[in-house]
Design a protein around this motif. Structure first.
Motif, mmCIF file in Angstrom:
data_model
loop_
_atom_site.group_PDB
_atom_site.id
_atom_site.type_symbol
_atom_site.label_atom_id
_atom_site.label_comp_id
_atom_site.label_asym_id
_atom_site.label_seq_id
_atom_site.Cartn_x
_atom_site.Cartn_y
_atom_site.Cartn_z
ATOM 1 N N ASN A 1 0.803 -1.042 0.008
ATOM 2 C CA ASN A 1 -0.013 -0.099 -0.007
ATOM 3 C C ASN A 1 1.026 1.233 -0.173
ATOM 4 N N GLU A 2 0.954 1.928 -1.089
ATOM 5 C CA GLU A 2 1.639 2.998 -1.171
ATOM 6 C C GLU A 2 0.902 4.434 -1.543
ATOM 7 N N THR A 3 1.353 5.541 -0.692
ATOM 8 C CA THR A 3 0.755 6.830 -0.780
ATOM 9 C C THR A 3 2.019 7.816 -1.523
ATOM 10 N N ASP A 4 1.369 8.342 -2.704
ATOM 11 C CA ASP A 4 2.428 9.092 -3.313
ATOM 12 C C ASP A 4 2.386 10.361 -2.855
ATOM 13 N N ILE A 5 3.422 11.301 -3.331
ATOM 14 C CA ILE A 5 3.662 12.629 -2.639
ATOM 15 C C ILE A 5 2.484 13.529 -2.638
ATOM 16 N N ASN A 6 1.495 13.075 -3.651
ATOM 17 C CA ASN A 6 0.288 13.964 -3.514
ATOM 18 C C ASN A 6 -0.857 13.385 -2.651
ATOM 19 N N GLY A 7 -0.607 12.375 -1.830
ATOM 20 C CA GLY A 7 -1.590 11.850 -1.128
ATOM 21 C C GLY A 7 -2.615 10.682 -1.422
ATOM 22 N N ASP A 8 -2.221 10.470 -2.902
ATOM 23 C CA ASP A 8 -3.215 9.447 -3.613
ATOM 24 C C ASP A 8 -2.451 7.885 -3.306
ATOM 25 N N THR B 1 0.030 4.554 3.660
ATOM 26 C CA THR B 1 -0.945 4.976 4.139
ATOM 27 C C THR B 1 -1.044 4.366 5.760
ATOM 28 N N ASP B 2 -1.602 4.918 6.471
ATOM 29 C CA ASP B 2 -1.332 4.564 7.998
ATOM 30 C C ASP B 2 -0.333 3.954 8.473
ATOM 31 N N GLY B 3 0.854 4.140 7.891
ATOM 32 C CA GLY B 3 2.042 3.808 8.389
ATOM 33 C C GLY B 3 2.420 2.463 7.846
ATOM 34 N N PHE B 4 1.510 1.750 7.290
ATOM 35 C CA PHE B 4 1.662 0.261 6.929
ATOM 36 C C PHE B 4 1.955 0.322 5.264
ATOM 37 N N SER B 5 3.181 -0.345 5.103
ATOM 38 C CA SER B 5 3.764 -0.270 3.600
ATOM 39 C C SER B 5 3.411 -1.646 2.806
ATOM 40 N N SER B 6 4.014 -2.544 3.499
ATOM 41 C CA SER B 6 3.744 -3.913 2.766
ATOM 42 C C SER B 6 3.657 -5.130 3.634
ATOM 43 N N ILE B 7 3.315 -6.134 3.218
ATOM 44 C CA ILE B 7 3.533 -7.508 3.765
ATOM 45 C C ILE B 7 4.047 -8.525 2.786
ATOM 46 N N SER B 8 5.007 -9.272 2.881
ATOM 47 C CA SER B 8 5.405 -10.207 1.873
ATOM 48 C C SER B 8 5.955 -11.677 2.358
ATOM 49 N N VAL B 9 6.010 -12.483 1.771
ATOM 50 C CA VAL B 9 6.266 -13.940 1.948
ATOM 51 C C VAL B 9 7.443 -14.581 1.234
ATOM 52 N N PRO B 10 8.801 -14.596 1.940
ATOM 53 C CA PRO B 10 9.861 -15.184 1.207
ATOM 54 C C PRO B 10 9.621 -16.717 1.687
ATOM 55 N N LEU B 11 10.108 -17.560 0.268
ATOM 56 C CA LEU B 11 10.125 -18.957 0.613
ATOM 57 C C LEU B 11 11.001 -19.544 -0.336
ATOM 58 N N THR B 12 12.054 -20.285 0.153
ATOM 59 C CA THR B 12 13.386 -20.833 -0.676
ATOM 60 C C THR B 12 13.284 -22.235 -0.288
ATOM 61 N N TYR B 13 13.914 -23.198 -1.116
ATOM 62 C CA TYR B 13 14.201 -24.430 -1.157
ATOM 63 C C TYR B 13 15.543 -24.538 -1.647
ATOM 64 N N THR B 14 16.631 -24.848 -1.015
ATOM 65 C CA THR B 14 18.017 -25.101 -1.047
ATOM 66 C C THR B 14 18.662 -26.563 -1.066
ATOM 67 N N TYR B 15 19.488 -26.813 -1.902
ATOM 68 C CA TYR B 15 20.006 -28.154 -1.877
ATOM 69 C C TYR B 15 21.379 -27.964 -2.367
ATOM 70 N N LYS B 16 22.433 -28.723 -1.499
ATOM 71 C CA LYS B 16 23.825 -28.532 -1.952
ATOM 72 C C LYS B 16 24.275 -30.018 -2.249
ATOM 73 N N PHE B 17 25.565 -29.911 -2.991
ATOM 74 C CA PHE B 17 26.000 -31.182 -3.672
ATOM 75 C C PHE B 17 27.502 -30.864 -3.518
ATOM 76 N N LYS B 18 28.196 -31.892 -2.873
ATOM 77 C CA LYS B 18 29.650 -31.646 -2.746
ATOM 78 C C LYS B 18 30.490 -33.037 -3.168
ATOM 79 N N LYS B 19 31.558 -32.735 -3.760
ATOM 80 C CA LYS B 19 32.205 -33.883 -4.444
ATOM 81 C C LYS B 19 33.714 -33.502 -4.094
#
Length: 443
Positions: free
Chosen positions: A48-55, A423-441
């Motif tokens: 939720n973003e409010t620009d410089i004009n308040g929109d 707006t009202d101080g709240f800017s964003s909510i987000s969900v990070p999600l990753t799957y990591t796999y390693k292989f060593k030889k």
């Protein structure tokens, strides 16, 4: 013909060094999206973003990416290749696909001297005492050599593009003395060449020095873009004499990273805007302790500007409004003109007088068991004497290690609040999600 023979000889030498005895190959693949670890986006975010004009405007973003990284290393060579691709879908905009290849080759034909080349050095040449424990990161000020791709430049169309374009190289040196080689000295110097094929080529030079005594202390110094008017310096020191303890100190000149400093609303006599902050002088401290018996870690960072000065650009215009010249210099918040027309102020800096940037972060880590780790980050970016310019970030996260070494899954919830822009101080909510796999030889 001689040039072809020279290239063939160099490639043969690299191949021979790369497959010397005790060579280790590590392949790491990360699938998902996490702006801390993969690309520039979380898997899903709503803003939720409010620009410089308040929109007010509400937008949602979906991003999915994959990062494939291969490391080949032995006593003579460390080569890394990273292939990263991100697909992004923002509401109301076209889909976007970004492909970002990067990597480096560091050759040390003798232990004390090395040559490195590539377009991204990551944190490979980082100074230990520059580490920020709560951020779990080392800023570019703490790296003796930096890369040429981190310029937010894209080659291609709006819907599909290649990220970054440039080349970086340098010389490195590493020496040890004393019983069990506990005294060390590292040095690196180099530069990068960057171009986006539409503007002038940008050449920058870097230098770094790191020394210390193992299990006692570590010190370091870096100088970045030393050939430009907005050059940057960092001085660092840390104690390494206590087990499970982190205690680092830093001094910064021309501190500018947006991930550690807030945006501020600038009200000027011709137009208002939001502007990323910087500070001419800053000092920081980072510390923490891991309680081995209960699996609990507590870490904290603070970086504060020392004055209300920052390094900015003054622009000079003629009577017709044409740009004559620019000058990089020290600017004081609140009063200093930042644009001139015939040496008379055209636009003045309307930051709050005496405002000073401040970053702080707290990170708590709790290892429930060897396979489950939880963490909580709380970050504040603000302006001293101007609390209206404040950003808050709340970020709980959990990491699951799958059985039979099948990889790790990380998931979290990132909440941003901003009293400056949203707006009202709240800017964003987000969900990070990753799957990591390693292989060593090993070979």
């Amino acid at each position: 013909m001689k040039r072809l023979l020279t290239i063939a000889t160099a490639l043969t030498l690299l191949a021979g060094l790369g497959f010397a005895e005790n060579t280790k190959l590590t392949i790491k693949n990360t699938l998902g999206s996490d702006l801390d670890d993969l690309g520039e986006y979380d898997l899903y975010s709503r803003t939720n973003e409010t620009d410089i004009n308040g929109d007010t405007k509400t937008s949602s973003n979906f991003a999915i990416g994959d990062q494939l990284q291969a490391d080949l290393e032995n006593q003579y060579i460390h080569a890394r290749l990273r292939l990263e691709a991100v697909y992004q879908n923002v509401s109301g905009q076209d889909h976007k696909f970004v492909f970002a290849p990067s990597g480096f080759v560091h050759v040390t034909p003798i232990p004390q001297i090395g040559i490195v080349a590539g377009n991204n050095f990551y944190k490979y040449f980082a100074i230990p005492s520059a580490y920020l424990a709560a951020a779990n990161d080392t800023t570019k000020y703490g790296r003796m050599l930096i890369n040429s791709v981190d310029r937010e430049a894209y080659i291609g169309s709006d819907s599909a593009s290649l990220y970054g374009n440039g080349f970086a190289g340098g010389l490195t040196s590493f020496w040890n003395w004393g019983d069990e080689d506990q005294v060390y000295l590292k040095a690196a110097a180099g530069g990068s060449v960057y171009t986006n094929f539409s503007d002038d080529t940008d050449k920058t030079f870097d230098f770094g020095l790191n020394a210390g005594v193992a299990n006692a202390f570590d010190i370091g110094f870096t100088a970045h873009e030393i050939n430009s008017d907005d050059r940057k310096f960092g001085v660092f020191a840390g104690l390494t004499s206590f087990q499970n303890v982190i205690l680092n100190f830093g001094f910064y000149y021309n501190f500018t990273p947006s991930s550690f400093l807030p945006e501020a609303r600038v009200e000027r006599n011709d137009v208002d805007e939001f502007k990323k902050q910087s500070t001419k002088y800053a000092v920081g401290v980072s510390g923490g302790y891991y309680f081995n018996g209960i699996g609990l870690g507590i870490y904290g960072d603070v970086i504060s500007g020392l004055t209300n000065e920052y390094i900015g650009t003054i622009k000079y215009y003629d009577d017709n409004g044409n740009l004559i010249s620019t000058k990089t210099t020290t600017i004081v918040r609140g009063a200093t003109p930042v644009k001139y027309k015939n040496n008379n102020p055209k636009r003045t800096d309307e930051y709050t007088a005496e405002a000073v940037p401040l970053y702080s972060q707290l990170r708590l880590v709790y290892d429930i068991n060897p396979n489950v780790q939880t963490s909580f980050n709380f970050k504040v970016r603000t302006m001293i004497r101007d609390a209206s310019q404040t950003w808050f970030t709340f970020y709980p996260k959990v990491k699951f290690s799958l059985p039979s070494k099948l990889g790790d899954i990380t998931a979290g919830l990132r909440l941003d609040m901003n009293r400056t822009r949203y707006t009202d101080g709240f800017s964003s909510i987000s969900v990070p999600l990753t799957y990591t796999y390693k292989f060593k030889k090993k070979f």
